[in-house]
Design a protein around this motif. Structure first.
Motif, PDB file in Angstrom:
ATOM      1  N   SER A  37       0.857  -1.198   0.000  1.00 13.41           N
ATOM      2  CA  SER A  37       0.000   0.000   0.000  1.00 13.41           C
ATOM      3  C   SER A  37       0.885   1.236   0.000  1.00 13.41           C
ATOM      4  O   SER A  37       2.107   1.149   0.151  1.00 13.41           O
ATOM      5  N   THR A  43      -2.396   8.288   1.199  1.00 15.53           N
ATOM      6  CA  THR A  43      -3.587   8.348   0.335  1.00 15.53           C
ATOM      7  C   THR A  43      -4.473   9.523   0.761  1.00 15.53           C
ATOM      8  O   THR A  43      -5.021  10.242  -0.083  1.00 15.53           O
ATOM      9  N   GLU A 126       0.898   4.492  -3.947  1.00 17.77           N
ATOM     10  CA  GLU A 126       1.413   3.122  -4.099  1.00 17.77           C
ATOM     11  C   GLU A 126       2.594   3.097  -5.056  1.00 17.77           C
ATOM     12  O   GLU A 126       3.536   2.321  -4.875  1.00 17.77           O
ATOM     13  N   PHE A 192      -4.105  -1.754  -4.857  1.00 17.08           N
ATOM     14  CA  PHE A 192      -5.020  -0.636  -5.096  1.00 17.08           C
ATOM     15  C   PHE A 192      -5.039  -0.136  -6.534  1.00 17.08           C
ATOM     16  O   PHE A 192      -6.087   0.168  -7.074  1.00 17.08           O
ATOM     17  N   PHE A 206     -11.145   2.646  -1.977  1.00 20.25           N
ATOM     18  CA  PHE A 206     -10.306   2.826  -0.789  1.00 20.25           C
ATOM     19  C   PHE A 206     -10.151   1.500  -0.047  1.00 20.25           C
ATOM     20  O   PHE A 206     -11.077   0.703  -0.006  1.00 20.25           O
ATOM     21  N   GLU A 207      -8.972   1.294   0.516  1.00 21.65           N
ATOM     22  CA  GLU A 207      -8.629   0.059   1.230  1.00 21.65           C
ATOM     23  C   GLU A 207      -8.507  -1.144   0.284  1.00 21.65           C
ATOM     24  O   GLU A 207      -8.498  -2.287   0.729  1.00 21.65           O
ATOM     25  N   GLY A 208      -8.424  -0.851  -1.032  1.00 27.40           N
ATOM     26  CA  GLY A 208      -8.490  -1.942  -2.011  1.00 27.40           C
ATOM     27  C   GLY A 208      -7.223  -2.774  -2.191  1.00 27.40           C
ATOM     28  O   GLY A 208      -7.223  -3.722  -2.972  1.00 27.40           O
ATOM     29  N   SER A 209      -6.152  -2.476  -1.459  1.00 26.16           N
ATOM     30  CA  SER A 209      -4.933  -3.282  -1.647  1.00 26.16           C
ATOM     31  C   SER A 209      -5.127  -4.736  -1.224  1.00 26.16           C
ATOM     32  O   SER A 209      -4.500  -5.639  -1.783  1.00 26.16           O
TER      33      SER A 209
HETATM   34  N1  ASP Z   1      -3.740   3.241  -0.111  1.00 28.86           N
HETATM   35  C1  ASP Z   1      -5.132   2.891  -0.374  1.00 28.86           C
HETATM   36  C2  ASP Z   1      -6.021   3.444   0.726  1.00 28.86           C
HETATM   37  O1  ASP Z   1      -5.514   3.997   1.688  1.00 28.86           O
HETATM   38  C3  ASP Z   1      -5.358   1.416  -0.536  1.00 28.86           C
HETATM   39  C4  ASP Z   1      -5.045   0.556   0.680  1.00 28.86           C
HETATM   40  O2  ASP Z   1      -4.261   0.955   1.530  1.00 28.86           O
HETATM   41  O3  ASP Z   1      -5.592  -0.556   0.755  1.00 28.86           O
HETATM   42  O4  ASP Z   1      -7.214   3.357   0.637  1.00 28.86           O
END
Ligand code: ASP
Ligand code: ADP
Ligand code: MG
Length: 447
Positions: A37, A43, A126, A192, A206-209
């Motif tokens: 990430s 982000t 990323e 991501f 978001f949070e897609g890693s």
């Molecule tokens: N960097 C991206 C985010 O903060 C993806 C991730 O961390 O999963 O949403």
């Protein structure tokens, strides 16, 4: 092959990246594909850059850009000694930051930010983190090859919440990664980020890693996917909200998906399916406590029955729609669904009977006010704002004797109760104001 994914807190500074390298080094024999990430909070910084550019504030953009550049360059200097590796790393950071600055200036000039431009800006985190981590690994003597995830994960053009074309993606991953392994022991790529068929950058939400890691795992038939984060595995509740949570040793794919869907942020909700489809175990582990076994997400038969975890969401509105008559109401539910889906409004939970529909939705969705006026034309609609969902998740929880009484004794008034049809969760719609206290109290009683 195995997939090892590190979230933002696991790569936040030089010390954390030191742990990352030790973890990867201990797994070289298993051909690790490492997915990273952005550095913690980067982000969010990029979202601010995008917002300031849209609002045509070039000075604010420049200040934030300086912070972005400075953080990455000083981290590189901490990790890599003087020499060509450091020079190349810094020149790559500079050129990525220059290109982002130019792009953001363009957005400032026109004062318009499309979803495509947002994805272009937000993906930079990323790209930068992976540049540094690949260089740091090579400086440490590990043979790591950097690969651009945008060449492998190919999506539709829903730029900020893009969905992969799995066939194409699988083909690209299965070709590019084994090729890259020919000259390297580690493949290092980004979570991501992805790209559309036309070659524009997209992101998986978001949070897609976590989701990226599972996609690589599925495509490569990996023997496992490891998600390294900042907590000792999946827990009986969010440890940031409840003290004394317990680690869940084993949880099924279905239970983990239910938890994520119902608000537990430890795994992105889409992560489970690619792994489940090929029966690949997912391990959730703590990069700040390497010896801890963490949690394993596994086949249903390997997971015990009963409540496993409490999840909650505070960003919820609750809608009731009553039929105007007691006859001829059969079509009400489908009409309400048609209105919501035509405006792409996302529903969380749904209960309905012939004359009454109750549902929860994420609040502040664009187009919802228009949908509500259309719904009001066909039924009596009442919207309750500032609600929350509190959910107990676990195999067969809906059968657990006394659960409803226990939950009700911890919450205030309950507007709706929803049983998952497969028995994996029971959810309660309550006032957002009291939900955290209710979660804490319920956790004491259940675990
Ligand atoms: N960097 C991206 C985010 O903060 C993806 C991730 O961390 O999963 O949403
Ligand atoms: P990363 O940056 O590694 O992706 P996240 O912040 O996205 O990490 O996810 C880890 C966080 O998930 C934890 O710090 C924790 O606060 C939160 N979380 C929510 N519910 C749970 C749960 N049931 N078990 C473990 N962590 C949880
Ligand atoms: Mg995460």
């Amino acid at each position: 092959m195995i997939i090892i994914k590190f979230g933002g807190t696991s790569v936040q500074d030089a010390q954390a990246i030191g742990h990352v390298m030790s973890i990867v080094e201990s797994r070289l024999a298993e051909k690790p594909v490492v997915v990273v990430s952005a550095l913690a909070r980067v982000t969010r910084l990029l979202v601010k850059i995008a917002d300031e550019a849209r609002m045509q504030n070039p000075r604010a953009v420049a200040t934030l850009m300086d912070q972005l550049r400075e953080r990455h360059i000083s981290l590189s200097r901490e990790l890599i000694g003087e020499g060509p590796l450091l020079d190349d790393c810094i020149s790559s950071i500079n050129s990525q930051c220059d290109s982002l600055s130019d792009f953001a200036e363009g957005v400032c000039r026109i004062g318009e930010l499309s979803l495509r431009s947002s994805a272009r800006i937000i993906s930079t985190g990323e790209m930068l983190s992976s540049t540094i981590i690949a260089a740091a690994m090579n400086y440490r003597g590990l043979k790591a090859k950097w690969l651009d995830a945008r060449r492998m994960i190919i999506t539709n053009d829903d730029y900020m919440n893009a969905r992969p074309d799995m066939e194409e993606t699988e083909g690209d991953i299965r070709w590019l990664i084994p090729e890259a392994f020919k000259g390297a022991d580690i493949i290092l790529t980004q979570g991501f980020v992805a790209s559309t068929k036309e070659g524009s950058t997209s992101v998986l939400g978001f949070e897609g890693s976590d989701y990226s890691a599972a996609i690589f795992g599925m495509a490569l038939r990996a023997s496992r996917v490891e998600i390294w984060t900042d907590v000792d595995g999946i827990r009986t509740a969010d440890p940031r909200v409840v003290e004394d949570t317990c680690r869940i040793e084993k949880i099924s794919y279905e239970e983990a998906a239910a938890m994520a869907w119902l608000g537990a942020r430890v795994l992105h909700p889409l992560t489970i399916e690619p792994a489940r489809s090929r029966n690949i175990p997912i391990y959730v582990k703590n990069s700040y406590n390497i010896p801890c076994e963490g949690s394993a997400v596994v086949r249903d038969e390997l997971s015990a029955e009963g409540p496993k975890s409490i999840a909650f969401r505070e960003d919820i509105d609750y809608l009731e729609v009553r039929s105007r008559t007691l006859t001829g109401t059969e079509l009400l539910a489908s009409k309400v669904m048609d209105i919501l889906s035509s405006r792409r409004i996302k529903i969380c939970l749904l209960n309905y009977s012939q004359a009454l529909i109750c549902l929860t939705l994420e609040k502040d969705q664009p187009g919802f006010d228009e949908a509500l006026s259309e719904i009001s034309a066909i039924g009596y609609a009442t919207l309750y704002r500032d609600k929350a969902q509190l959910s107990v998740v676990g195999k067969n929880v809906v059968e657990k004797e006394g659960l409803r009484d226990t939950v009700r004794s911890c919450t205030g008034k309950v507007a709706m109760i929803h049983d998952d049809p497969k028995g994996l969760s029971e959810s309660y719609v309550v006032d957002a104001a009291g939900v955290r206290d209710a979660v804490k109290e319920l956790h004491k009683r259940l675990f």
